[in-house]
Design a protein around this motif. Structure first.
Motif, PDB file in Angstrom:
ATOM      1  N   LYS A 128       0.854  -1.183   0.000  1.00  0.00           N
ATOM      2  CA  LYS A 128       0.000   0.000   0.000  1.00  0.00           C
ATOM      3  C   LYS A 128       0.893   1.237   0.000  1.00  0.00           C
ATOM      4  O   LYS A 128       1.956   1.251   0.634  1.00  0.00           O
ATOM      5  N   ALA A 176      -3.189 -10.950  -2.131  1.00  0.00           N
ATOM      6  CA  ALA A 176      -4.458 -10.591  -1.491  1.00  0.00           C
ATOM      7  C   ALA A 176      -4.283 -10.289  -0.004  1.00  0.00           C
ATOM      8  O   ALA A 176      -4.997  -9.440   0.548  1.00  0.00           O
ATOM      9  N   GLU A 179      -3.273  -6.750   0.302  1.00  0.00           N
ATOM     10  CA  GLU A 179      -4.447  -5.907   0.060  1.00  0.00           C
ATOM     11  C   GLU A 179      -5.345  -5.843   1.283  1.00  0.00           C
ATOM     12  O   GLU A 179      -5.915  -4.798   1.605  1.00  0.00           O
ATOM     13  N   ALA A 180      -5.466  -6.984   1.991  1.00  0.00           N
ATOM     14  CA  ALA A 180      -6.358  -7.067   3.144  1.00  0.00           C
ATOM     15  C   ALA A 180      -5.711  -6.567   4.430  1.00  0.00           C
ATOM     16  O   ALA A 180      -6.371  -6.507   5.476  1.00  0.00           O
ATOM     17  N   GLY A 181      -4.427  -6.232   4.370  1.00  0.00           N
ATOM     18  CA  GLY A 181      -3.744  -5.724   5.547  1.00  0.00           C
ATOM     19  C   GLY A 181      -3.190  -6.795   6.473  1.00  0.00           C
ATOM     20  O   GLY A 181      -2.730  -6.492   7.579  1.00  0.00           O
ATOM     21  N   ALA A 197      -0.649  -5.650  -9.783  1.00  0.00           N
ATOM     22  CA  ALA A 197      -0.960  -4.374  -9.134  1.00  0.00           C
ATOM     23  C   ALA A 197      -1.783  -3.480 -10.059  1.00  0.00           C
ATOM     24  O   ALA A 197      -2.680  -2.757  -9.616  1.00  0.00           O
ATOM     25  N   ARG A 200      -5.667  -5.040 -10.287  1.00  0.00           N
ATOM     26  CA  ARG A 200      -6.505  -5.282  -9.118  1.00  0.00           C
ATOM     27  C   ARG A 200      -6.940  -3.952  -8.528  1.00  0.00           C
ATOM     28  O   ARG A 200      -6.226  -2.944  -8.619  1.00  0.00           O
ATOM     29  N   PRO A 201      -8.131  -3.902  -7.925  1.00  0.00           N
ATOM     30  CA  PRO A 201      -8.699  -2.623  -7.491  1.00  0.00           C
ATOM     31  C   PRO A 201      -7.897  -1.903  -6.416  1.00  0.00           C
ATOM     32  O   PRO A 201      -7.960  -0.686  -6.310  1.00  0.00           O
ATOM     33  N   SER A 202      -7.110  -2.634  -5.634  1.00  0.00           N
ATOM     34  CA  SER A 202      -6.377  -1.989  -4.536  1.00  0.00           C
ATOM     35  C   SER A 202      -5.242  -1.107  -5.032  1.00  0.00           C
ATOM     36  O   SER A 202      -4.831  -0.173  -4.345  1.00  0.00           O
ATOM     37  N   LYS A 203      -4.720  -1.411  -6.234  1.00  0.00           N
ATOM     38  CA  LYS A 203      -3.619  -0.648  -6.837  1.00  0.00           C
ATOM     39  C   LYS A 203      -2.443  -0.480  -5.871  1.00  0.00           C
ATOM     40  O   LYS A 203      -2.076   0.633  -5.475  1.00  0.00           O
ATOM     41  N   LEU A 204      -1.826  -1.594  -5.487  1.00  0.00           N
ATOM     42  CA  LEU A 204      -0.637  -1.511  -4.649  1.00  0.00           C
ATOM     43  C   LEU A 204       0.466  -0.752  -5.385  1.00  0.00           C
ATOM     44  O   LEU A 204       0.589  -0.834  -6.599  1.00  0.00           O
TER      45      LEU A 204
END
Length: 252
Positions: A128, A176, A179-181, A197, A200-204
């Protein structure tokens, strides 16, 4: 006379061993040509190199392996095997080749052979944006997610500065968890981290490359003729621009 008999026996044994070694070298390629099938293994969980879509294996490596089989004049047959089981599957003769984005390491090179590189890569991290993972040393004190048996896992363990190394059979599960922390950073080869990256919606955020890695096709140590045939095909594919087309298809 007794010594001469021993010498003749030793020479005969050496000749038999040499002959057996030559036969082994010829066996795999000859068997492939005779059967008309090239059996290849891929981890099947490493997009875009290889993954399952609608029940079918697809990806950069799948296209590459299919073309290698075509140019050898045989049909491709794929087996999906967890990454940690790929080298044992090759050495047990369950499959003929590994076409699975295997990066060269000294340890692996003692167990299997590598073709001339078909992709140049490097290790990188995805996290992140707030984690600010840019340099390799930025993973110090972090929980790092890696695919078990991967070059990313080896890199992290060799660096030895992570708070915890969490391993997964599937690269996407490692991704994942970041993304989920549940982990701070996922580490693997740059193309795969960057590809996922971006999609996927999180865009790391993806780090810079931390080192350089060569990716090759793998044979058993004694399959020298098969390795020579694979290298000849790869040289043609590089010269003809086929590998550049695959790169454009799967990474751009």
């Amino acid at each position: 006379m007794y010594r001469r008999q021993l010498l003749r026996s030793a020479c005969l044994a050496a000749a038999l061993i040499a002959g057996a070694a030559t036969a082994v070298q010829a066996d795999t390629l000859d068997k492939i040509k005779k059967d008309g099938v090239l059996v290849m293994a891929n981890g099947g969980a490493y997009p875009p190199f290889g993954y399952v879509e609608n029940g079918t294996m697809v990806g950069f490596d799948i296209d590459l392996g299919n073309e290698v089989a075509r140019r050898l004049g045989v049909q491709p047959k794929w087996e999906k095997i967890d990454f940690s089981g790929l080298i044992p599957a090759l050495n047990s003769k369950r499959v003929d080749l590994l076409v699975t984005a295997m990066t060269w390491t000294a340890e692996r090179a003692q167990r299997i052979t590598f073709s001339t590189p078909y992709y140049n890569s490097g290790i990188a991290g995805g996290a992140k944006p707030a984690a600010n993972i840019v340099k390799a040393n930025d993973i110090a004190g972090k929980v790092v997610a890696v695919q078990i048996g991967s070059a990313g896992e080896r890199f992290v363990r060799d660096l030895g500065i992570a708070k915890e190394v969490k391993t997964y059979n599937d690269f996407l599960l490692a991704f994942a968890d970041v993304e989920a922390g549940r982990a701070d950073v996922v580490v693997n080869t740059l193309p795969t981290v960057r590809y996922n990256a971006a999609r996927r919606p999180s865009k790391l955020a993806v780090s810079e490359t931390w080192d350089k890695r060569d990716v090759g096709i793998n044979t058993r140590m004694d399959d020298t003729r098969l390795l020579e045939a694979v290298n000849a095909v790869l040289a043609d594919l590089k010269r003809e621009g086929f590998l550049d087309k695959l790169d454009a298809k799967w990474f751009q």
